[in-house]
Design a protein around this motif. Structure first.
Motif, PDB file in Angstrom:
ATOM      1  N   GLY A  52       0.809  -1.218   0.000  1.00 36.02           N
ATOM      2  CA  GLY A  52       0.000   0.000   0.000  1.00 36.02           C
ATOM      3  C   GLY A  52       0.838   1.262   0.000  1.00 36.02           C
ATOM      4  O   GLY A  52       0.311   2.346   0.227  1.00 36.02           O
ATOM      5  N   ARG A  53       2.127   1.115  -0.257  1.00 38.93           N
ATOM      6  CA  ARG A  53       3.038   2.254  -0.145  1.00 38.93           C
ATOM      7  C   ARG A  53       3.820   2.497  -1.434  1.00 38.93           C
ATOM      8  O   ARG A  53       4.931   2.986  -1.404  1.00 38.93           O
ATOM      9  CB  ARG A  53       4.010   2.020   1.012  1.00 38.93           C
ATOM     10  N   THR A  54       3.252   2.137  -2.564  1.00 40.05           N
ATOM     11  CA  THR A  54       3.921   2.319  -3.849  1.00 40.05           C
ATOM     12  C   THR A  54       3.644   3.710  -4.386  1.00 40.05           C
ATOM     13  O   THR A  54       2.652   4.330  -4.003  1.00 40.05           O
ATOM     14  CB  THR A  54       3.439   1.256  -4.862  1.00 40.05           C
ATOM     15  N   PRO A  55       4.503   4.209  -5.275  1.00 44.67           N
ATOM     16  CA  PRO A  55       5.699   3.554  -5.792  1.00 44.67           C
ATOM     17  C   PRO A  55       6.852   3.607  -4.783  1.00 44.67           C
ATOM     18  O   PRO A  55       6.834   4.412  -3.859  1.00 44.67           O
ATOM     19  CB  PRO A  55       6.046   4.361  -7.040  1.00 44.67           C
ATOM     20  N   VAL A  56       7.816   2.717  -4.998  1.00 42.35           N
ATOM     21  CA  VAL A  56       9.007   2.705  -4.154  1.00 42.35           C
ATOM     22  C   VAL A  56      10.201   3.172  -4.987  1.00 42.35           C
ATOM     23  O   VAL A  56      10.188   3.076  -6.206  1.00 42.35           O
ATOM     24  CB  VAL A  56       9.290   1.300  -3.567  1.00 42.35           C
ATOM     25  N   GLU A  57      11.203   3.674  -4.283  1.00 44.99           N
ATOM     26  CA  GLU A  57      12.429   4.126  -4.941  1.00 44.99           C
ATOM     27  C   GLU A  57      13.609   3.441  -4.273  1.00 44.99           C
ATOM     28  O   GLU A  57      13.742   3.477  -3.052  1.00 44.99           O
ATOM     29  CB  GLU A  57      12.581   5.643  -4.812  1.00 44.99           C
ATOM     30  N   LEU A  58      14.452   2.817  -5.074  1.00 46.77           N
ATOM     31  CA  LEU A  58      15.652   2.180  -4.560  1.00 46.77           C
ATOM     32  C   LEU A  58      16.626   3.257  -4.092  1.00 46.77           C
ATOM     33  O   LEU A  58      16.996   4.131  -4.863  1.00 46.77           O
ATOM     34  CB  LEU A  58      16.296   1.320  -5.653  1.00 46.77           C
ATOM     35  N   VAL A  59      17.024   3.191  -2.814  1.00 44.83           N
ATOM     36  CA  VAL A  59      17.896   4.236  -2.267  1.00 44.83           C
ATOM     37  C   VAL A  59      19.214   3.704  -1.709  1.00 44.83           C
ATOM     38  O   VAL A  59      20.108   4.490  -1.385  1.00 44.83           O
ATOM     39  CB  VAL A  59      17.157   5.080  -1.194  1.00 44.83           C
ATOM     40  N   HIS A  60      19.352   2.374  -1.592  1.00 43.15           N
ATOM     41  CA  HIS A  60      20.593   1.824  -1.038  1.00 43.15           C
ATOM     42  C   HIS A  60      20.719   0.349  -1.405  1.00 43.15           C
ATOM     43  O   HIS A  60      19.726  -0.377  -1.367  1.00 43.15           O
ATOM     44  CB  HIS A  60      20.595   1.962   0.490  1.00 43.15           C
ATOM     45  N   THR A  61      21.943  -0.070  -1.759  1.00 44.78           N
ATOM     46  CA  THR A  61      22.226  -1.484  -1.988  1.00 44.78           C
ATOM     47  C   THR A  61      23.584  -1.838  -1.406  1.00 44.78           C
ATOM     48  O   THR A  61      24.475  -0.990  -1.327  1.00 44.78           O
ATOM     49  CB  THR A  61      22.244  -1.855  -3.489  1.00 44.78           C
ATOM     50  N   GLU A  62      23.706  -3.090  -0.997  1.00 48.09           N
ATOM     51  CA  GLU A  62      24.980  -3.646  -0.541  1.00 48.09           C
ATOM     52  C   GLU A  62      25.076  -5.048  -1.120  1.00 48.09           C
ATOM     53  O   GLU A  62      24.115  -5.810  -1.040  1.00 48.09           O
ATOM     54  CB  GLU A  62      25.047  -3.718   0.987  1.00 48.09           C
ATOM     55  N   ARG A  63      26.231  -5.388  -1.697  1.00 47.81           N
ATOM     56  CA  ARG A  63      26.419  -6.690  -2.334  1.00 47.81           C
ATOM     57  C   ARG A  63      27.256  -7.618  -1.461  1.00 47.81           C
ATOM     58  O   ARG A  63      28.236  -7.184  -0.851  1.00 47.81           O
ATOM     59  CB  ARG A  63      27.109  -6.513  -3.686  1.00 47.81           C
ATOM     60  N   PHE A  64      26.871  -8.889  -1.432  1.00 50.92           N
ATOM     61  CA  PHE A  64      27.574  -9.901  -0.650  1.00 50.92           C
ATOM     62  C   PHE A  64      27.798 -11.139  -1.501  1.00 50.92           C
ATOM     63  O   PHE A  64      27.046 -11.409  -2.435  1.00 50.92           O
ATOM     64  CB  PHE A  64      26.745 -10.268   0.596  1.00 50.92           C
ATOM     65  N   ASP A  65      28.817 -11.904  -1.149  1.00 51.91           N
ATOM     66  CA  ASP A  65      29.119 -13.130  -1.871  1.00 51.91           C
ATOM     67  C   ASP A  65      28.360 -14.337  -1.331  1.00 51.91           C
ATOM     68  O   ASP A  65      28.268 -15.358  -1.998  1.00 51.91           O
ATOM     69  CB  ASP A  65      30.623 -13.419  -1.836  1.00 51.91           C
ATOM     70  N   SER A  66      27.818 -14.216  -0.132  1.00 52.97           N
ATOM     71  CA  SER A  66      27.065 -15.346   0.433  1.00 52.97           C
ATOM     72  C   SER A  66      25.703 -14.877   0.940  1.00 52.97           C
ATOM     73  O   SER A  66      25.545 -13.739   1.380  1.00 52.97           O
ATOM     74  CB  SER A  66      27.837 -15.995   1.579  1.00 52.97           C
ATOM     75  N   LYS A  67      24.769 -15.802   0.870  1.00 44.86           N
ATOM     76  CA  LYS A  67      23.422 -15.497   1.355  1.00 44.86           C
ATOM     77  C   LYS A  67      23.449 -15.235   2.852  1.00 44.86           C
ATOM     78  O   LYS A  67      22.773 -14.325   3.339  1.00 44.86           O
ATOM     79  CB  LYS A  67      22.477 -16.658   1.039  1.00 44.86           C
TER      80      LYS A  67
END
Length: 87
Positions: A43-58
């Motif tokens: 119920g809170r759309t639209p969303v905007e991607l504001v941060h990402t962090e990448r990892f090698d393992s789940k």
């Protein structure tokens, strides 16, 4: 092919933040925008991607997702600001 694991933060239309885990950030953001993502974002759309962090393992990504979810609103704002500043 190496699979990367991502922790991401989206800002919802109401100004709140949602933190999640995925292996495909673009697909996941589209799902949130279509109302097919997490119940919180529906119920809170639209969303905007504001941060990402990448990892090698789940497991590393899931641990970080938990850490980010524990942050205060101000701490999340600082995380997003650091990303925007390119730090």
């Amino acid at each position: 092919m190496t699979v990367h694991h991502w922790v991401y933060v989206v800002e919802c239309a109401d100004g709140s933040f949602y933190t999640g885990y995925t292996t495909d950030v673009e697909r996941r953001v589209r799902e949130h925008d279509r109302g097919e993502g997490a119940k919180y974002t529906r119920g809170r759309t639209p969303v905007e991607l504001v941060h990402t962090e990448r990892f090698d393992s789940k497991s590393a990504a899931m641990s970080r997702e938990y850490e980010v979810k524990q942050l205060s609103r101000r701490q999340k704002e600082e995380l997003v600001e650091e990303d925007a500043d390119g730090e």
